[in-house]
Design a protein around this motif. Structure first.
Motif, PDB file in Angstrom:
ATOM      1  N   THR A  39     -15.264 -32.422  -5.561  1.00  0.00           N
ATOM      2  CA  THR A  39     -16.065 -31.362  -6.163  1.00  0.00           C
ATOM      3  C   THR A  39     -16.454 -31.641  -7.609  1.00  0.00           C
ATOM      4  OG1 THR A  39     -14.038 -30.194  -6.810  1.00  0.00           O
ATOM      5  CG2 THR A  39     -15.046 -29.579  -4.696  1.00  0.00           C
ATOM      6  N   ALA A  40     -15.831 -32.628  -8.275  1.00  0.00           N
ATOM      7  CA  ALA A  40     -16.097 -32.827  -9.698  1.00  0.00           C
ATOM      8  C   ALA A  40     -16.011 -34.297 -10.108  1.00  0.00           C
ATOM      9  CB  ALA A  40     -15.117 -31.993 -10.530  1.00  0.00           C
ATOM     10  N   PRO A  41     -16.765 -35.188  -9.475  1.00  0.00           N
ATOM     11  CA  PRO A  41     -16.696 -36.599  -9.867  1.00  0.00           C
ATOM     12  C   PRO A  41     -17.248 -36.858 -11.261  1.00  0.00           C
ATOM     13  CG  PRO A  41     -18.500 -36.245  -8.320  1.00  0.00           C
ATOM     14  CD  PRO A  41     -17.717 -34.970  -8.359  1.00  0.00           C
ATOM     15  N   GLY A  42     -18.137 -35.986 -11.726  1.00  0.00           N
ATOM     16  CA  GLY A  42     -18.750 -36.198 -13.031  1.00  0.00           C
ATOM     17  C   GLY A  42     -17.766 -36.161 -14.175  1.00  0.00           C
ATOM     18  N   ALA A  43     -16.663 -35.425 -14.023  1.00  0.00           N
ATOM     19  CA  ALA A  43     -15.679 -35.330 -15.105  1.00  0.00           C
ATOM     20  C   ALA A  43     -15.079 -36.690 -15.410  1.00  0.00           C
ATOM     21  CB  ALA A  43     -14.587 -34.332 -14.722  1.00  0.00           C
ATOM     22  N   ALA A  44     -14.695 -37.430 -14.376  1.00  0.00           N
ATOM     23  CA  ALA A  44     -14.144 -38.768 -14.584  1.00  0.00           C
ATOM     24  C   ALA A  44     -15.199 -39.708 -15.155  1.00  0.00           C
ATOM     25  CB  ALA A  44     -13.594 -39.317 -13.267  1.00  0.00           C
ATOM     26  N   MET A  45     -16.439 -39.542 -14.726  1.00  0.00           N
ATOM     27  CA  MET A  45     -17.518 -40.396 -15.233  1.00  0.00           C
ATOM     28  C   MET A  45     -17.743 -40.158 -16.722  1.00  0.00           C
ATOM     29  SD  MET A  45     -19.986 -39.822 -11.933  1.00  0.00           S
ATOM     30  CE  MET A  45     -21.474 -40.408 -12.730  1.00  0.00           C
ATOM     31  N   LEU A  46     -17.770 -38.900 -17.148  1.00  0.00           N
ATOM     32  CA  LEU A  46     -17.935 -38.590 -18.563  1.00  0.00           C
ATOM     33  C   LEU A  46     -16.795 -39.179 -19.390  1.00  0.00           C
ATOM     34  CD1 LEU A  46     -19.076 -34.858 -18.417  1.00  0.00           C
ATOM     35  CD2 LEU A  46     -20.423 -36.765 -19.308  1.00  0.00           C
ATOM     36  N   ALA A  47     -15.566 -39.004 -18.912  1.00  0.00           N
ATOM     37  CA  ALA A  47     -14.419 -39.515 -19.651  1.00  0.00           C
ATOM     38  C   ALA A  47     -14.465 -41.036 -19.759  1.00  0.00           C
ATOM     39  CB  ALA A  47     -13.122 -39.066 -18.971  1.00  0.00           C
ATOM     40  N   VAL A  67     -16.474 -39.929  -2.986  1.00  0.00           N
ATOM     41  CA  VAL A  67     -17.452 -40.000  -4.078  1.00  0.00           C
ATOM     42  C   VAL A  67     -17.421 -41.347  -4.786  1.00  0.00           C
ATOM     43  CG1 VAL A  67     -17.413 -37.512  -4.468  1.00  0.00           C
ATOM     44  CG2 VAL A  67     -15.837 -38.978  -5.748  1.00  0.00           C
ATOM     45  N   ALA A  68     -16.551 -42.260  -4.355  1.00  0.00           N
ATOM     46  CA  ALA A  68     -16.380 -43.530  -5.059  1.00  0.00           C
ATOM     47  C   ALA A  68     -17.660 -44.354  -5.084  1.00  0.00           C
ATOM     48  CB  ALA A  68     -15.239 -44.329  -4.433  1.00  0.00           C
ATOM     49  N   GLY A  69     -18.380 -44.393  -3.964  1.00  0.00           N
ATOM     50  CA  GLY A  69     -19.617 -45.162  -3.913  1.00  0.00           C
ATOM     51  C   GLY A  69     -20.665 -44.645  -4.888  1.00  0.00           C
ATOM     52  N   PRO A  70     -20.979 -43.351  -4.859  1.00  0.00           N
ATOM     53  CA  PRO A  70     -21.928 -42.817  -5.838  1.00  0.00           C
ATOM     54  C   PRO A  70     -21.486 -43.003  -7.285  1.00  0.00           C
ATOM     55  CG  PRO A  70     -21.687 -41.289  -4.011  1.00  0.00           C
ATOM     56  CD  PRO A  70     -20.649 -42.354  -3.814  1.00  0.00           C
ATOM     57  N   VAL A  71     -20.187 -42.872  -7.552  1.00  0.00           N
ATOM     58  CA  VAL A  71     -19.685 -43.076  -8.915  1.00  0.00           C
ATOM     59  C   VAL A  71     -19.924 -44.519  -9.358  1.00  0.00           C
ATOM     60  CG1 VAL A  71     -17.576 -43.235 -10.300  1.00  0.00           C
ATOM     61  CG2 VAL A  71     -18.017 -41.195  -8.922  1.00  0.00           C
ATOM     62  N   ALA A  72     -19.652 -45.474  -8.470  1.00  0.00           N
ATOM     63  CA  ALA A  72     -19.866 -46.885  -8.804  1.00  0.00           C
ATOM     64  C   ALA A  72     -21.331 -47.158  -9.110  1.00  0.00           C
ATOM     65  CB  ALA A  72     -19.393 -47.767  -7.657  1.00  0.00           C
ATOM     66  N   ALA A  73     -22.225 -46.514  -8.386  1.00  0.00           N
ATOM     67  CA  ALA A  73     -23.654 -46.715  -8.631  1.00  0.00           C
ATOM     68  C   ALA A  73     -24.102 -46.052  -9.925  1.00  0.00           C
ATOM     69  CB  ALA A  73     -24.457 -46.160  -7.460  1.00  0.00           C
ATOM     70  N   VAL A  75     -22.221 -45.405 -12.625  1.00  0.00           N
ATOM     71  CA  VAL A  75     -21.602 -46.019 -13.806  1.00  0.00           C
ATOM     72  C   VAL A  75     -21.396 -47.498 -13.493  1.00  0.00           C
ATOM     73  CG1 VAL A  75     -19.744 -45.882 -15.516  1.00  0.00           C
ATOM     74  CG2 VAL A  75     -20.398 -43.842 -14.227  1.00  0.00           C
ATOM     75  N   PRO A  76     -22.439 -48.311 -13.598  1.00  0.00           N
ATOM     76  CA  PRO A  76     -22.321 -49.716 -13.200  1.00  0.00           C
ATOM     77  C   PRO A  76     -21.387 -50.525 -14.092  1.00  0.00           C
ATOM     78  CG  PRO A  76     -24.447 -49.294 -14.230  1.00  0.00           C
ATOM     79  CD  PRO A  76     -23.812 -47.965 -14.015  1.00  0.00           C
ATOM     80  N   GLU A  77     -21.028 -49.965 -15.247  1.00  0.00           N
ATOM     81  CA  GLU A  77     -20.123 -50.682 -16.157  1.00  0.00           C
ATOM     82  C   GLU A  77     -18.665 -50.629 -15.708  1.00  0.00           C
ATOM     83  OE1 GLU A  77     -23.629 -48.955 -18.328  1.00  0.00           O
ATOM     84  OE2 GLU A  77     -22.072 -48.166 -17.004  1.00  0.00           O
ATOM     85  N   CYS A  78     -18.350 -49.845 -14.685  1.00  0.00           N
ATOM     86  CA  CYS A  78     -16.946 -49.653 -14.318  1.00  0.00           C
ATOM     87  C   CYS A  78     -16.590 -50.347 -13.008  1.00  0.00           C
ATOM     88  CB  CYS A  78     -16.628 -48.158 -14.201  1.00  0.00           C
ATOM     89  SG  CYS A  78     -17.245 -47.375 -12.687  1.00  0.00           S
ATOM     90  N   ALA A  79     -15.297 -50.616 -12.844  1.00  0.00           N
ATOM     91  CA  ALA A  79     -14.731 -50.912 -11.529  1.00  0.00           C
ATOM     92  C   ALA A  79     -14.264 -49.587 -10.931  1.00  0.00           C
ATOM     93  CB  ALA A  79     -13.568 -51.884 -11.659  1.00  0.00           C
ATOM     94  N   VAL A  80     -14.201 -49.500  -9.622  1.00  0.00           N
ATOM     95  CA  VAL A  80     -13.852 -48.242  -8.966  1.00  0.00           C
ATOM     96  C   VAL A  80     -12.710 -48.456  -7.992  1.00  0.00           C
ATOM     97  CG1 VAL A  80     -14.664 -46.399  -7.443  1.00  0.00           C
ATOM     98  CG2 VAL A  80     -16.169 -47.288  -9.214  1.00  0.00           C
TER      99      VAL A  80
END
Length: 302
Positions: A39-47, A67-73, A75-80
């Motif tokens: 419900t809140a993947p954006g919080a980890a992305m912002l942090a 949500v791991a796939g969308p998060v990886a796309a 924030v391309p700078e991160c590993a997931v």
């Protein structure tokens, strides 16, 4: 370090310079952010992005597998890391084993942004604390702060001395309510009637934590610093995730916990002031703070 109970000014921070690692990204530390329920993947992305914006070298986001796939796309700078989740989409405590493999290379970790189940979060923290090196700094934010009251005493003791907390006003109140329970009613210590009247100092002392809350930094020893910046516009969705991310990013760079908390709190507040001047005191977005962090940092280090 500035004297205790001091107003943190730019001059005071310049006299307390951050570590400036030489070399490539690995010299600036690896950050592990654990959060991002369905419900809140954006919080980890912002942090995570805030950690990179203040100079951390490598970022790993550990989030719910859905949500791991969308998060990886996004924030391309991160590993997931793909974490097991409950039927409701919360990060499951059973994901601790997968996370433990990333602990050894982390310079600092943040737990909490986007987590949404207190029980699963408490079990997850307890498992990770038992597996982490005793000198690994740990920042707790959001639901992870709420889970502190449910941790076994052994986990609390293992956290003391390397714990940093970033509670907002509501989280501070919930922690105080947990502390006011009679001794023996829970797994943690009760506050007693003769504890310090200052709630932030009480919690810093009880948990052995450096605490940043409402532009104030408090240590377990009672040292305090105030940040004379920031305003109500920072009370917006995701703003606390940016603060927690900046804090863990500075820890990864090699800053001591108190220094990281003071600098991160000032950077977060000053970034809000810059946006208020350009956008307005209300209505700017937490993600807009990210672009301001390196600008404020550069000005302070000039």
């Amino acid at each position: 370090m500035p004297p205790a109970e001091q107003i943190l000014t730019p001059a005071a921070l310049r006299d307390w310079p951050l570590p400036m690692p030489d070399g490539g990204k690995n010299s600036r530390g690896r950050v592990l952010v654990i959060g991002g329920a369905r419900t809140a993947p954006g919080a980890a992305m912002l942090a995570g992005q805030a950690a990179l914006r203040v100079g951390a070298g490598v970022l790993t986001l550990a989030v719910a597998e859905s949500v791991a796939g969308p998060v990886a796309a996004a924030v391309p700078e991160c590993a997931v890391l793909w974490l097991a989740e409950t039927a409701a989409g919360s990060v499951a405590a059973s994901s601790a084993e997968a996370i433990q493999r990333a602990l050894g290379s982390a310079a600092a970790i943040l737990i909490g942004p986007g987590l949404d189940d207190i029980d699963e979060t408490a079990d997850l923290i307890a498992a990770l604390v038992s597996a982490a090196d005793e000198d690994l700094p740990i920042v707790l934010d959001a639901y992870a702060i709420g889970a502190l009251g449910q941790l076994p005493r052994a986990a609390r003791e293992a956290l003391a001395g390397r714990l940093l907390l970033t509670p907002n006003h509501q989280e501070l109140e919930r922690l105080l309510e947990a502390e006011s329970e009679p001794a023996g009613s829970g797994s943690g210590p009760a506050s007693g009637t003769d504890g310090p009247a200052d709630p932030q100092r009480l919690l810093a002392e009880r948990y052995g934590a450096v605490l940043s809350s409402d532009n104030r930094i408090v240590t377990p020893a009672g040292d305090r610093w105030e940040v004379p910046a920031g305003h109500s516009g920072l009370g917006t969705s995701g703003s606390g995730d940016v603060l927690a991310g900046a804090l863990v990013g500075l820890l990864a760079r090699g800053a001591e916990p108190v220094q990281a908390a003071c600098w991160a709190t000032y950077l977060h507040a000053a970034a809000g002031d810059r946006l208020a001047a350009r956008v307005g005191s209300l209505g700017f977005l937490a993600r807009e703070l990210l672009d301001q962090l390196p600008l404020v940092l550069t000005e302070l280090q000039a």
